[in-house]
Design an enzyme around this catalytic site. Structure first.
Site, mmCIF file in Angstrom:
data_model
loop_
_atom_site.group_PDB
_atom_site.id
_atom_site.type_symbol
_atom_site.label_atom_id
_atom_site.label_comp_id
_atom_site.label_asym_id
_atom_site.label_seq_id
_atom_site.Cartn_x
_atom_site.Cartn_y
_atom_site.Cartn_z
ATOM 1 N NE ARG A 1 96.550 60.081 72.084
ATOM 2 C CZ ARG A 1 97.269 59.615 71.281
ATOM 3 N NH1 ARG A 1 98.480 60.573 70.886
ATOM 4 N NH2 ARG A 1 97.472 58.531 70.819
ATOM 5 C CB THR A 2 94.290 57.299 78.554
ATOM 6 O OG1 THR A 2 93.608 57.900 77.264
ATOM 7 C CG2 THR A 2 93.388 57.360 79.585
ATOM 8 C CG HIS B 1 88.200 57.658 77.220
ATOM 9 N ND1 HIS B 1 88.715 58.230 78.430
ATOM 10 C CD2 HIS B 1 89.055 57.440 76.410
ATOM 11 C CE1 HIS B 1 90.049 57.921 78.381
ATOM 12 N NE2 HIS B 1 90.421 57.844 76.839
ATOM 13 N NE ARG C 1 92.083 53.264 77.466
ATOM 14 C CZ ARG C 1 92.757 54.017 76.319
ATOM 15 N NH1 ARG C 1 93.360 53.560 75.537
ATOM 16 N NH2 ARG C 1 92.199 55.353 76.535
ATOM 17 C CE LYS D 1 103.759 33.399 85.530
ATOM 18 N NZ LYS D 1 103.924 33.526 87.083
HETATM 19 C C1 NCD Z 1 90.929 57.512 72.357
HETATM 20 C C2 NCD Z 1 90.288 56.149 73.256
HETATM 21 O O1 NCD Z 1 91.198 55.196 73.402
HETATM 22 O O2 NCD Z 1 89.125 55.765 73.063
HETATM 23 N N1 NCD Z 1 92.030 57.691 72.711
HETATM 24 C C3 NCD Z 1 92.317 58.373 73.537
HETATM 25 O O3 NCD Z 1 92.134 57.903 74.740
HETATM 26 N N2 NCD Z 1 93.070 59.796 73.599
HETATM 27 C C4 NCD Z 1 90.521 57.491 70.932
HETATM 28 C C5 NCD Z 1 90.854 56.331 69.994
HETATM 29 O O4 NCD Z 1 91.181 55.300 70.267
HETATM 30 O O5 NCD Z 1 90.469 56.265 68.648
#
Ligand code: NCD
Length: 298
Positions: A51-52, A128, A100, A79
């Protein structure tokens, strides 16, 4: 006030910054505008995402911009190239970076290394920020307000970064009552204890929800990849759902394990897929506001 140069923690945002982001996001729902033509966003992911990553991509496309994506597989990370060098390279090819990380604590430094506006897309079990903004947007859509709400957070509150960011956001609005319903091994970490939240053990989930009568139940998955020996599981059964107020909304950032069975998806109160779609307008708002502040946009 938010400097708009980075968004690594929701603690950078005031209540009015949040209201502005949500209002810009609503304007994009009504009328998408190609404000970012000719601009490039670097999606730099050191941890898996559906999703993100994809909603940042969709957001940038809908703004008329383009996207470069880094994932470790197939890159020079195989590498032995460092995360630092990877960030500097990718961000150097772009106007804005989304990062991320699988660990907490480094994102501030990574954002500074990027040299362009940078957004935290989740750092370990820490935060997040954009997920909490889309969660807040969803709550606003459903309840018409972000204050005077009763919110029950269910599940892994120790490692669930989306919960950490959302609790901080909701604590900026008056009259919210927050409750945690967790296995005893997965309660809020020490650094989140400044948030006032009533606590129930997940063993008593049904009783807790009956007492709380929540406006929102925010479910999470056990963050298996982050556990250090803790155990925990919980399932929201249909009987529990039946007993929730009709105006209650059940959110989940997804992915889900088995906390909410797919057979509950038809209940109009269970809205994780609607919530996930809100990632696009909210991320359009954040990207365009940050680029605009850099005078990158007209
Ligand atoms: C979440 C995350 O990555 O923190 N997912 C997201 O970004 N929608 C929640 C999760 O991984 O459980």
């Amino acid at each position: 006030m938010w400097d708009r140069n980075s968004l690594v923690s929701v603690t950078q945002l005031s209540r009015s910054d949040i209201e502005e982001i949500l209002s810009v996001a609503s304007s994009f729902v009504r009328e998408p505008r190609e404000l970012c033509k000719g601009k490039i966003l670097a999606n730099i992911f050191f941890e898996p995402s559906t999703r993100t990553e994809k909603s940042f991509q969709s957001a940038m496309y809908r703004l008329g911009g383009q996207v470069l994506t880094h994932k470790d597989a197939g890159s020079s990370r195989e590498k032995g190239e460092t995360k630092e060098d990877t960030i500097r390279i990718l961000a150097g090819y772009a106007d804005i970076a989304v990062i991320r990380d699988d660990e907490e604590g480094q994102i501030m430094r990574y954002a500074a290394l990027a040299g362009v506006p940078a957004i935290n897309a989740g750092d370990g079990s820490n935060e997040h920020p954009t997920q909490s903004l889309l969660d807040a947007f969803t709550i606003m859509q459903e309840h018409g307000r972000l204050e005077n709400l009763r919110i029950a957070f269910l599940g892994d509150l120790k490692y669930g970064r989306t919960v950490h960011s959302l609790m901080k956001v909701l604590s900026l609005f008056p009259g919210n009552e927050m409750y945690s319903i967790t296995p005893s091994s997965l309660t809020l970490p020490a650094e989140m204890r400044f948030i006032e939240a009533g606590h129930y053990d997940v063993e008593n989930m049904e009783k807790a929800l009956n007492e709380i009568k929540p406006d929102v139940v925010y479910c999470t998955r056990v963050q298996k990849e982050r556990l250090k020996g803790e155990k925990g599981s919980y399932i929201m059964h249909r009987e529990i759902l039946e007993a929730l107020p009709t105006t209650c909304r059940v959110l989940h950032p997804l992915p889900r394990s088995n906390e909410i069975n797919a057979d509950m998806d038809s209940d109009p109160r269970v809205i994780p897929f609607k919530q996930a779609r809100n990632g696009v307008p909210v991320r359009m708002a954040v990207i365009s506001m940050m680029l605009k502040a850099k005078k990158e946009l007209e």
